[in-house]
Design a protein around this motif. Structure first.
Motif, short mmCIF file in Angstrom:
data_model
loop_
_atom_site.label_atom_id
_atom_site.label_comp_id
_atom_site.label_asym_id
_atom_site.label_seq_id
_atom_site.Cartn_x
_atom_site.Cartn_y
_atom_site.Cartn_z
N ILE A 150 12.25 5.28 15.88
CA ILE A 150 12.62 3.90 16.16
C ILE A 150 14.14 3.81 16.26
O ILE A 150 14.85 4.24 15.35
N LEU A 151 14.63 3.29 17.38
CA LEU A 151 16.04 2.95 17.52
C LEU A 151 16.16 1.44 17.35
O LEU A 151 15.19 0.76 17.02
N GLU A 152 17.34 0.91 17.56
CA GLU A 152 17.50 -0.53 17.36
C GLU A 152 16.85 -1.30 18.50
O GLU A 152 17.36 -1.35 19.62
N GLY A 153 15.68 -1.88 18.22
CA GLY A 153 15.00 -2.71 19.21
C GLY A 153 14.03 -1.98 20.10
O GLY A 153 13.37 -2.61 20.93
N TYR A 191 10.21 0.87 7.80
CA TYR A 191 8.88 0.83 8.39
C TYR A 191 7.98 1.88 7.74
O TYR A 191 8.46 2.89 7.24
N ILE A 192 6.68 1.60 7.79
CA ILE A 192 5.67 2.62 7.49
C ILE A 192 4.98 2.98 8.79
O ILE A 192 4.55 2.09 9.55
N GLU A 219 0.85 -1.18 0.00
CA GLU A 219 0.00 0.00 0.00
C GLU A 219 0.89 1.24 0.00
O GLU A 219 1.97 1.24 0.60
N THR A 220 0.45 2.28 -0.67
CA THR A 220 1.27 3.48 -0.81
C THR A 220 1.35 4.25 0.52
O THR A 220 0.52 4.06 1.41
N ALA A 221 2.35 5.10 0.61
CA ALA A 221 2.55 5.88 1.84
C ALA A 221 3.20 7.21 1.49
O ALA A 221 3.94 7.33 0.50
N LEU A 222 2.93 8.22 2.31
CA LEU A 222 3.62 9.49 2.17
C LEU A 222 5.10 9.30 2.50
O LEU A 222 5.43 8.52 3.40
N PRO A 223 6.00 10.01 1.81
CA PRO A 223 7.44 9.85 2.08
C PRO A 223 7.80 10.09 3.55
O PRO A 223 8.67 9.38 4.09
N GLU A 224 7.14 11.06 4.20
CA GLU A 224 7.47 11.35 5.61
C GLU A 224 7.03 10.24 6.56
O GLU A 224 7.45 10.21 7.72
N ASN A 225 6.20 9.32 6.07
CA ASN A 225 5.77 8.20 6.91
C ASN A 225 6.59 6.93 6.66
O ASN A 225 6.31 5.90 7.27
N ARG A 283 0.46 2.49 14.88
CA ARG A 283 1.35 1.34 14.75
C ARG A 283 2.30 1.55 13.57
O ARG A 283 2.04 2.36 12.69
N VAL A 284 3.40 0.81 13.58
CA VAL A 284 4.35 0.81 12.48
C VAL A 284 4.39 -0.60 11.88
O VAL A 284 4.18 -1.59 12.59
N ILE A 285 4.67 -0.67 10.59
CA ILE A 285 4.72 -1.94 9.88
C ILE A 285 6.11 -2.11 9.28
O ILE A 285 6.60 -1.23 8.56
N ASN A 286 6.76 -3.22 9.57
CA ASN A 286 8.06 -3.55 9.02
C ASN A 286 7.87 -3.99 7.56
O ASN A 286 7.21 -5.00 7.28
N LEU A 287 8.44 -3.23 6.63
CA LEU A 287 8.22 -3.52 5.22
C LEU A 287 8.96 -4.76 4.74
O LEU A 287 8.62 -5.30 3.69
N LYS A 288 9.94 -5.23 5.49
CA LYS A 288 10.71 -6.39 5.05
C LYS A 288 10.05 -7.71 5.43
O LYS A 288 10.20 -8.71 4.74
N ASN A 289 9.31 -7.70 6.56
CA ASN A 289 8.69 -8.97 6.99
C ASN A 289 7.20 -8.84 7.29
O ASN A 289 6.56 -9.83 7.65
N GLY A 290 6.64 -7.63 7.18
CA GLY A 290 5.21 -7.44 7.40
C GLY A 290 4.78 -7.40 8.85
O GLY A 290 3.59 -7.24 9.14
#
Length: 348
Positions: free
Chosen positions: A327-330, A300-301, A284-290, A308-315
């Motif tokens: 978001i930092l690491e973890g 992430y989106i 699904e499309t997203a604004l660049p700032e998101n 909520r945020v969605i990881n684009l690599k694993n959903g």
């Protein structure tokens, strides 16, 4: 034959002696702080701590250091640093005539770099400084004077490995200057551009990615002092970010300015980018700032309407309360009323 053997023996001894001298020169006399770089690199990958801290309702530019040991925010032109574990806040700049208008954390240490758009109350003078939260030490870069009265720093890009700092200074409603500081604190104007410009600096190479709105994406090589075009065969694109391993992420946009695909490629020191990009199609499309590019290369989106945020690599998804911060690491950082929460990034 005995004389030849003696000659070979002396030649061999001479070679061994010369090799020993060169080894000493390289590893002792001319040694560098390689161990510092190694420790910094491991620090970047150290998992941040969880916790929380309070901020005023009108606080701006809230963010945390790479390990979430410290928080920071602007309030009434003052820069505040919070020791999260101790729950103590300190005002470190902006209490006099010079109000702070911009800051950001370094990617690998508890240090902020910040700026004011006046010097002793004088307009047209920009001051860039740093503050080390652990040692409570401040340092100033040379002031930039003779600027238009309303000049203000809008972005600072930096690399602790190349020791290069690039500042975007907006000088009017439509124009901006990109200034570079080197390790000696010397500065030079790199370019004068449209105020819409996006700048992103590499971590390990002295290269700056920049793009004016609606225009092509370019690279400024700080060693060669030359500009070149990023080779991507897409008409409408925008820079999304660069991770800490120097991978560049570019969004392909539709007619509504929404990201439909993400292109990525690692920027190398001694070679140019090619047209061989890794591609990711968005469901699904997203604004660049998101679209969020994290330091470790995750994408992430941010679904603001769903918190909520969605990881684009694993959903996988992760939820947050209130306003998304970063978001930092973890860990995921968000603001709920006047409380900033640093929680584990629990993806489901």
């Amino acid at each position: 034959m005995k004389n030849i053997a003696k000659w070979y023996k002396w030649i061999l001894l001479a070679v061994i002696f010369q090799f020993g001298i060169l080894l000493y020169m390289n590893n002792v006399f001319l040694s560098t702080d390689i161990d510092v770089s190694v420790s910094e690199n491991s620090a970047v990958r150290r998992k941040p701590s969880t916790g929380d801290f309070k901020v005023p309702a009108e606080a701006q530019m809230i963010s945390t250091s790479f390990n979430a040991k410290f928080g920071a925010y602007l309030h009434d032109g003052e820069l505040h640093i919070v020791d999260i574990d101790k729950g103590k806040s300190k005002t470190v700049a902006g209490t006099g005539k010079d109000k702070i208008t911009y800051f950001r954390w370094l990617p690998d240490r508890d240090m902020v770099i910040y700026s004011s758009d006046t010097k002793n109350g004088r307009n047209g003078t920009v001051q860039v400084s740093t503050y080390e939260a652990d040692s409570e030490t401040s340092r100033d870069y040379p002031e930039l004077s003779g600027l238009p009265a309303k000049s203000q720093v809008k972005d600072i890009e930096l690399s602790p490995y190349t020791n290069m700092v690039y500042a975007k200074i907006q000088t009017s409603d439509t124009r901006a200057r990109v200034i570079r500081f080197n390790v000696m604190g010397q500065y030079a104007r790199i370019m004068t551009v449209d105020s819409s410009i996006i700048i992103k600096e590499c971590t390990y190479t002295n290269k700056l990615i920049y793009q004016e709105k609606g225009q092509q994406i370019n690279i400024y090589d700080g060693i060669k002092k030359a500009n070149s075009r990023v080779p991507i065969n897409v008409n409408n694109v925008t820079v999304l970010g660069i991770d800490l391993n120097d991978t560049l992420y570019i969004g392909a946009l539709d007619d509504n300015g929404m990201v439909t695909q993400i292109y990525s490629q690692k920027i190398e020191d001694n070679s140019d980018l090619t047209d061989n990009w890794a591609k990711m199609n968005l469901k699904e499309t997203a604004l660049p700032e998101n679209v969020i590019v994290t330091g470790n290369g995750n994408l992430y989106i941010n679904k603001k309407d769903e918190n909520r945020v969605i990881n684009l690599k694993n959903g996988l998804k992760a939820s947050y309360r209130g306003e998304f911060i970063e978001i930092l690491e973890g860990v995921l950082v968000s603001k709920d009323e006047n409380k900033v929460n640093i929680t584990s990034l629990k993806e489901y």
